[in-house]
Design a protein around this motif. Sequence first.
Motif, PDB file in Angstrom:
ATOM      1  N   PHE A 137       0.836  -1.204   0.000  1.00 21.92           N
ATOM      2  CA  PHE A 137       0.000   0.000   0.000  1.00 21.92           C
ATOM      3  C   PHE A 137       0.872   1.255   0.000  1.00 21.92           C
ATOM      4  O   PHE A 137       0.599   2.208  -0.733  1.00 21.92           O
ATOM      5  N   LEU A 138       1.942   1.257   0.797  1.00 24.82           N
ATOM      6  CA  LEU A 138       2.840   2.411   0.854  1.00 24.82           C
ATOM      7  C   LEU A 138       3.589   2.603  -0.455  1.00 24.82           C
ATOM      8  O   LEU A 138       3.777   3.735  -0.910  1.00 24.82           O
ATOM      9  N   SER A 165       3.222   5.856  -2.817  1.00 22.59           N
ATOM     10  CA  SER A 165       4.384   6.667  -3.188  1.00 22.59           C
ATOM     11  C   SER A 165       4.390   7.016  -4.673  1.00 22.59           C
ATOM     12  O   SER A 165       4.953   8.035  -5.068  1.00 22.59           O
ATOM     13  N   LYS A 166       3.759   6.183  -5.497  1.00 25.83           N
ATOM     14  CA  LYS A 166       3.762   6.391  -6.948  1.00 25.83           C
ATOM     15  C   LYS A 166       2.442   6.939  -7.489  1.00 25.83           C
ATOM     16  O   LYS A 166       2.341   7.251  -8.674  1.00 25.83           O
ATOM     17  N   PHE A 206       1.968  13.952  -7.507  1.00 27.38           N
ATOM     18  CA  PHE A 206       1.997  12.852  -6.549  1.00 27.38           C
ATOM     19  C   PHE A 206       1.124  13.209  -5.352  1.00 27.38           C
ATOM     20  O   PHE A 206       1.160  14.340  -4.866  1.00 27.38           O
ATOM     21  N   LEU A 207       0.347  12.228  -4.880  1.00 32.26           N
ATOM     22  CA  LEU A 207      -0.540  12.491  -3.741  1.00 32.26           C
ATOM     23  C   LEU A 207       0.227  13.045  -2.553  1.00 32.26           C
ATOM     24  O   LEU A 207      -0.241  13.954  -1.870  1.00 32.26           O
ATOM     25  N   GLU A 258       5.896  13.006   5.539  1.00 35.06           N
ATOM     26  CA  GLU A 258       5.811  12.869   4.087  1.00 35.06           C
ATOM     27  C   GLU A 258       7.086  12.313   3.467  1.00 35.06           C
ATOM     28  O   GLU A 258       7.042  11.581   2.472  1.00 35.06           O
ATOM     29  N   ASP A 259       8.234  12.653   4.045  1.00 30.31           N
ATOM     30  CA  ASP A 259       9.505  12.229   3.456  1.00 30.31           C
ATOM     31  C   ASP A 259       9.669  10.710   3.449  1.00 30.31           C
ATOM     32  O   ASP A 259      10.400  10.185   2.613  1.00 30.31           O
ATOM     33  N   ILE A 260       8.995  10.017   4.336  1.00 35.98           N
ATOM     34  CA  ILE A 260       9.055   8.552   4.339  1.00 35.98           C
ATOM     35  C   ILE A 260       8.514   8.023   3.013  1.00 35.98           C
ATOM     36  O   ILE A 260       9.110   7.141   2.385  1.00 35.98           O
ATOM     37  N   VAL A 261       7.403   8.563   2.564  1.00 38.40           N
ATOM     38  CA  VAL A 261       6.783   8.111   1.312  1.00 38.40           C
ATOM     39  C   VAL A 261       7.642   8.540   0.120  1.00 38.40           C
ATOM     40  O   VAL A 261       7.791   7.779  -0.837  1.00 38.40           O
TER      41      VAL A 261
END
Length: 73
Positions: A7-8, A12-13, A25-26, A63-66
Amino acid sequence: MTQDKQFLIELSKMKMPFGKYKGRFLIDLPEHYIVWYKNKGFPNGKLGKQMELVYELQLNGLEDIVREIRIRF
């Protein structure tokens, strides 16, 4: 691969499929736009679940994780 991880990666895409921010990008949607959807109601289905997660991530500054996931996968 677990469902959460998949899901992640998909989040991310994922790009916004319609509206003013179509093609963005979301995870990069402006916070005010995501908050507006939070108040109005997220779309049904997978897109809505992804946007809801973006809201939670933005709320907590994660957000930076995604973005990092997008680079790696």
